[in-house]
Scaffold this active site. Structure first.
Site, PDB file in Angstrom:
ATOM      1  N   PHE A  42       0.815  -1.214   0.000  1.00  0.00           N
ATOM      2  CA  PHE A  42       0.000   0.000   0.000  1.00  0.00           C
ATOM      3  C   PHE A  42       0.852   1.269   0.000  1.00  0.00           C
ATOM      4  O   PHE A  42       0.872   2.029  -0.982  1.00  0.00           O
ATOM      5  CB  PHE A  42      -0.945  -0.063   1.207  1.00  0.00           C
ATOM      6  CG  PHE A  42      -1.583   1.233   1.594  1.00  0.00           C
ATOM      7  CD1 PHE A  42      -2.164   2.065   0.643  1.00  0.00           C
ATOM      8  CD2 PHE A  42      -1.631   1.622   2.928  1.00  0.00           C
ATOM      9  CE1 PHE A  42      -2.764   3.262   1.006  1.00  0.00           C
ATOM     10  CE2 PHE A  42      -2.223   2.812   3.302  1.00  0.00           C
ATOM     11  CZ  PHE A  42      -2.788   3.638   2.345  1.00  0.00           C
ATOM     12  N   ASP A  94       9.690  -7.607  -1.968  1.00  0.00           N
ATOM     13  CA  ASP A  94       8.359  -7.814  -1.390  1.00  0.00           C
ATOM     14  C   ASP A  94       8.032  -9.299  -1.487  1.00  0.00           C
ATOM     15  O   ASP A  94       8.273  -9.917  -2.529  1.00  0.00           O
ATOM     16  CB  ASP A  94       7.307  -6.995  -2.145  1.00  0.00           C
ATOM     17  CG  ASP A  94       6.045  -6.755  -1.334  1.00  0.00           C
ATOM     18  OD1 ASP A  94       5.423  -7.742  -0.905  1.00  0.00           O
ATOM     19  OD2 ASP A  94       5.681  -5.584  -1.147  1.00  0.00           O
ATOM     20  N   TYR A 150       2.116  -5.228  18.360  1.00  0.00           N
ATOM     21  CA  TYR A 150       2.479  -4.462  17.164  1.00  0.00           C
ATOM     22  C   TYR A 150       3.226  -3.181  17.543  1.00  0.00           C
ATOM     23  O   TYR A 150       4.266  -2.848  16.949  1.00  0.00           O
ATOM     24  CB  TYR A 150       1.225  -4.121  16.359  1.00  0.00           C
ATOM     25  CG  TYR A 150       1.486  -3.179  15.213  1.00  0.00           C
ATOM     26  CD1 TYR A 150       2.082  -3.640  14.049  1.00  0.00           C
ATOM     27  CD2 TYR A 150       1.158  -1.830  15.305  1.00  0.00           C
ATOM     28  CE1 TYR A 150       2.353  -2.773  12.997  1.00  0.00           C
ATOM     29  CE2 TYR A 150       1.417  -0.956  14.262  1.00  0.00           C
ATOM     30  CZ  TYR A 150       2.021  -1.436  13.112  1.00  0.00           C
ATOM     31  OH  TYR A 150       2.288  -0.581  12.082  1.00  0.00           O
ATOM     32  N   LYS A 169       7.113  -2.363  16.505  1.00  0.00           N
ATOM     33  CA  LYS A 169       7.472  -1.211  15.675  1.00  0.00           C
ATOM     34  C   LYS A 169       8.468  -0.296  16.390  1.00  0.00           C
ATOM     35  O   LYS A 169       9.297   0.352  15.746  1.00  0.00           O
ATOM     36  CB  LYS A 169       6.224  -0.405  15.279  1.00  0.00           C
ATOM     37  CG  LYS A 169       5.297  -1.118  14.314  1.00  0.00           C
ATOM     38  CD  LYS A 169       5.976  -1.548  13.023  1.00  0.00           C
ATOM     39  CE  LYS A 169       6.274  -0.387  12.104  1.00  0.00           C
ATOM     40  NZ  LYS A 169       6.874  -0.839  10.819  1.00  0.00           N
ATOM     41  N   ASN A 202      -2.559   7.466  11.080  1.00  0.00           N
ATOM     42  CA  ASN A 202      -3.344   6.449  10.374  1.00  0.00           C
ATOM     43  C   ASN A 202      -3.385   6.749   8.877  1.00  0.00           C
ATOM     44  O   ASN A 202      -4.075   7.664   8.438  1.00  0.00           O
ATOM     45  CB  ASN A 202      -4.758   6.375  10.942  1.00  0.00           C
ATOM     46  CG  ASN A 202      -4.751   5.917  12.392  1.00  0.00           C
ATOM     47  OD1 ASN A 202      -4.411   6.692  13.281  1.00  0.00           O
ATOM     48  ND2 ASN A 202      -5.085   4.674  12.619  1.00  0.00           N
ATOM     49  N   PHE A 239     -16.248  -0.542  15.872  1.00  0.00           N
ATOM     50  CA  PHE A 239     -15.938  -1.119  17.174  1.00  0.00           C
ATOM     51  C   PHE A 239     -15.875  -0.003  18.210  1.00  0.00           C
ATOM     52  O   PHE A 239     -15.154   0.980  18.040  1.00  0.00           O
ATOM     53  CB  PHE A 239     -14.621  -1.886  17.122  1.00  0.00           C
ATOM     54  CG  PHE A 239     -14.695  -3.111  16.247  1.00  0.00           C
ATOM     55  CD1 PHE A 239     -15.217  -4.306  16.721  1.00  0.00           C
ATOM     56  CD2 PHE A 239     -14.252  -3.069  14.931  1.00  0.00           C
ATOM     57  CE1 PHE A 239     -15.304  -5.424  15.907  1.00  0.00           C
ATOM     58  CE2 PHE A 239     -14.324  -4.182  14.116  1.00  0.00           C
ATOM     59  CZ  PHE A 239     -14.856  -5.366  14.609  1.00  0.00           C
ATOM     60  N   ARG A 265      -8.869   9.444  15.529  1.00  0.00           N
ATOM     61  CA  ARG A 265      -7.598   9.119  14.903  1.00  0.00           C
ATOM     62  C   ARG A 265      -7.171  10.289  14.024  1.00  0.00           C
ATOM     63  O   ARG A 265      -7.959  11.181  13.694  1.00  0.00           O
ATOM     64  CB  ARG A 265      -7.714   7.839  14.044  1.00  0.00           C
ATOM     65  CG  ARG A 265      -7.994   6.554  14.813  1.00  0.00           C
ATOM     66  CD  ARG A 265      -6.826   6.145  15.675  1.00  0.00           C
ATOM     67  NE  ARG A 265      -7.054   4.874  16.349  1.00  0.00           N
ATOM     68  CZ  ARG A 265      -7.618   4.744  17.532  1.00  0.00           C
ATOM     69  NH1 ARG A 265      -8.051   5.822  18.174  1.00  0.00           N
ATOM     70  NH2 ARG A 265      -7.756   3.558  18.093  1.00  0.00           N
ATOM     71  N   ARG A 315     -12.365  -3.329  20.781  1.00  0.00           N
ATOM     72  CA  ARG A 315     -11.372  -4.406  20.716  1.00  0.00           C
ATOM     73  C   ARG A 315     -10.197  -4.150  21.653  1.00  0.00           C
ATOM     74  O   ARG A 315      -9.813  -3.010  21.875  1.00  0.00           O
ATOM     75  CB  ARG A 315     -10.857  -4.557  19.271  1.00  0.00           C
ATOM     76  CG  ARG A 315     -11.943  -4.889  18.266  1.00  0.00           C
ATOM     77  CD  ARG A 315     -11.404  -4.924  16.852  1.00  0.00           C
ATOM     78  NE  ARG A 315     -10.858  -3.627  16.452  1.00  0.00           N
ATOM     79  CZ  ARG A 315     -10.429  -3.355  15.235  1.00  0.00           C
ATOM     80  NH1 ARG A 315     -10.453  -4.291  14.298  1.00  0.00           N
ATOM     81  NH2 ARG A 315      -9.956  -2.159  14.937  1.00  0.00           N
ATOM     82  N   GLY A 325      -6.564  -3.639  22.872  1.00  0.00           N
ATOM     83  CA  GLY A 325      -5.379  -3.036  22.248  1.00  0.00           C
ATOM     84  C   GLY A 325      -5.676  -1.792  21.446  1.00  0.00           C
ATOM     85  O   GLY A 325      -4.751  -1.118  20.993  1.00  0.00           O
TER      86      GLY A 325
END
Length: 311
Positions: free
Chosen positions: A11, A31, A140, A144, A169, A200, A207, A264, A266
Site C-alpha cells: 500500500f 516484497d 504491534y 514497531k 493512520n 468497534f 484518529r 477491541r 489493544g
C-alpha cells in the site's frame, strides 16, 4: 540515486516507489507479496520476490548496492500481533535487524524506517509530539518501536544515517482492509457491497488520518533531510470514526447506518500527532485534506469495482 524499497508492492511502498520513479531515481523493490500486490509494481523498478528475513537479501544487497533503504515491509495487523506475537516480532524486529546488518556490510548511506503512532499507546496529552512517553498497548506497537532502538545503535556503531517516521493512520488507494488506517478501506468495501460497516466501540474514538500520497512525500524528503531524527508524519488533527464514516457515506450519497460492536483489546481511544517537527526538519507538511483524500480514495475503489463488474 539507487534506492531499495522493502514492501514496495504494498500500500504505502508502491506509492513511495511511484514518486521515486517520477523523480528519476533507480528503484529496487523487495516484497514477499503476502499483502503486496504485483499489480501495484511500477514497471520501471527492479523487483525481487523475497522476504526481508531471507538469506537471499544478502545477494540482493551485494548486487544492487543501494545508497538508501526505505523500509516499509512489516506485519501491520494489530489484532494479529496480539494473537501471534512471535510471528509479529520475527518480521518487524528480526527482519529489520537483518536489513541493518546488510546495510552495515554493504555501506548503505541512509536507512528510512516506517514506525507508527502505536508506539505511544494511550496518550498522556494531545497532540502527541515525539517526546511523548513510549507506552505501546499491543505487540504491534512494541515490534514497531524496538527496531528504532536497534537503528540508533547501528547508527552509533557504524555511522549509518537514518530517519524514523512515525505515521498516523495512513489511508488511500491500494490499501487492504487491515492495519492501522484500514478502517477507511473497510468502510469503502462495505458500502460498495451495499452493506453496513461495523464500528468497534461507540464511534467517538479519534484518529489522525493522513493521505498516502503525503506519506510518500515524507519518505522522499527523508532521503535528504532529517538526519538521525524521529519525526511524526500526520495532519495534527483528530477525526472521530463516526465522523469519518459520515464523510464517506456523504461521498457515496448513502443512508446506510453503521453497526456498533464491542471495542477491541489493544485499540487506543484517542490519538493525533503533532507534526511541527516534520515541517522543521524535513520541510514537509501534508497537502491533501481529509475530504480531498477520501474523495480520491472512493474514486479509486469505485473504478476498481466497476472494472470487476464489467469482467
Amino acid at each position: 540515486m539507487k534506492v531499495l524499497v522493502t514492501g514496495g508492492a504494498g500500500f504505502i511502498g508502491s506509492h513511495v516507489v511511484d514518486q521515486l520513479i517520477q523523480e528519476n531515481h533507480q528503484v529496487v523493490i523487495t516484497d514477499n507479496l503476502s499483502t503486496g500486490n504485483e499489480a501495484y509494481l511500477n514497471p520501471e523498478a527492479k523487483f525481487y520476490h523475497v522476504s526481508i528475513e531471507s538469506d537471499d537479501m544478502g545477494a540482493i544487497f551485494a548486487s544492487e548496492s543501494p545508497e538508501v533503504v526505505i523500509h516499509l515491509a512489516a506485519q501491520i495487523d494489530v489484532q494479529k500481533s496480539l494473537h501471534d506475537p512471535q510471528y509479529d516480532a520475527a518480521i518487524n524486529i528480526l527482519g529489520t535487524i537483518h536489513l541493518l546488518e546488510l546495510c552495515k556490510t554493504h555501506q548503505t548511506r541512509k536507512f528510512i524506517y516506517s514506525s507508527s503512532a502505536a508506539v505511544y499507546g494511550n496518550p498522556n496529552y494531545l497532540a502527541i509530539d515525539e517526546q511523548h512517553p513510549i507506552q505501546p498497548l499491543s505487540s504491534y506497537g512494541i515490534s514497531k518501536y524496538t527496531p528504532e532502538k536497534y537503528i540508533r545503535m547501528y547508527a552509533d556503531l557504524t555511522g549509518l544515517d537514518y530517519t524514523i517516521l512515525r505515521y498516523a493512520n495512513v489511508y488511500g488507494a491500494r490499501q487492504i482492509p487491515k492495519g492501522e488506517g484500514g478502517v477507511v478501506s473497510i468502510f469503502v468495501d462495505k458500502l460498495l457491497a451495499g452493506e453496513s460497516p461495523i464500528i468497534f466501540g461507540d464511534g467517538l474514538q479519534t484518529r489522525d488520518f493522513i493521505y498516502v500520497g503525503d506519506v510518500a512525500r515524507a519518505n522522499i524528503a527523508a532521503m535528504y533531510e532529517g538526519s538521525r531524527e524521529v519525526v511524526n508524519i500526520s495532519t495534527n488533527s483528530p477525526t472521530s470514526v463516526s465522523d469519518l464514516y459520515s464523510i464517506i457515506a456523504d461521498i457515496y450519497k448513502t443512508d446506510l447506518r453503521p453497526q456498533l460492536a464491542q471495542a477491541r483489546d489493544g485499540d487506543i481511544l484517542h490519538s493525533y500527532l503533532d507534526n511541527a517537527k516534520a515541517a522543521r526538519v524535513l520541510g514537509w507538511k501534508p497537502q491533501i485534506s481529509l475530504l480531498e483524500g477520501l474523495n480520491k480514495t472512493v474514486e479509486y475503489y469505485q473504478s476498481i469495482h466497476k472494472t470487476k463488474v464489467l469482467l
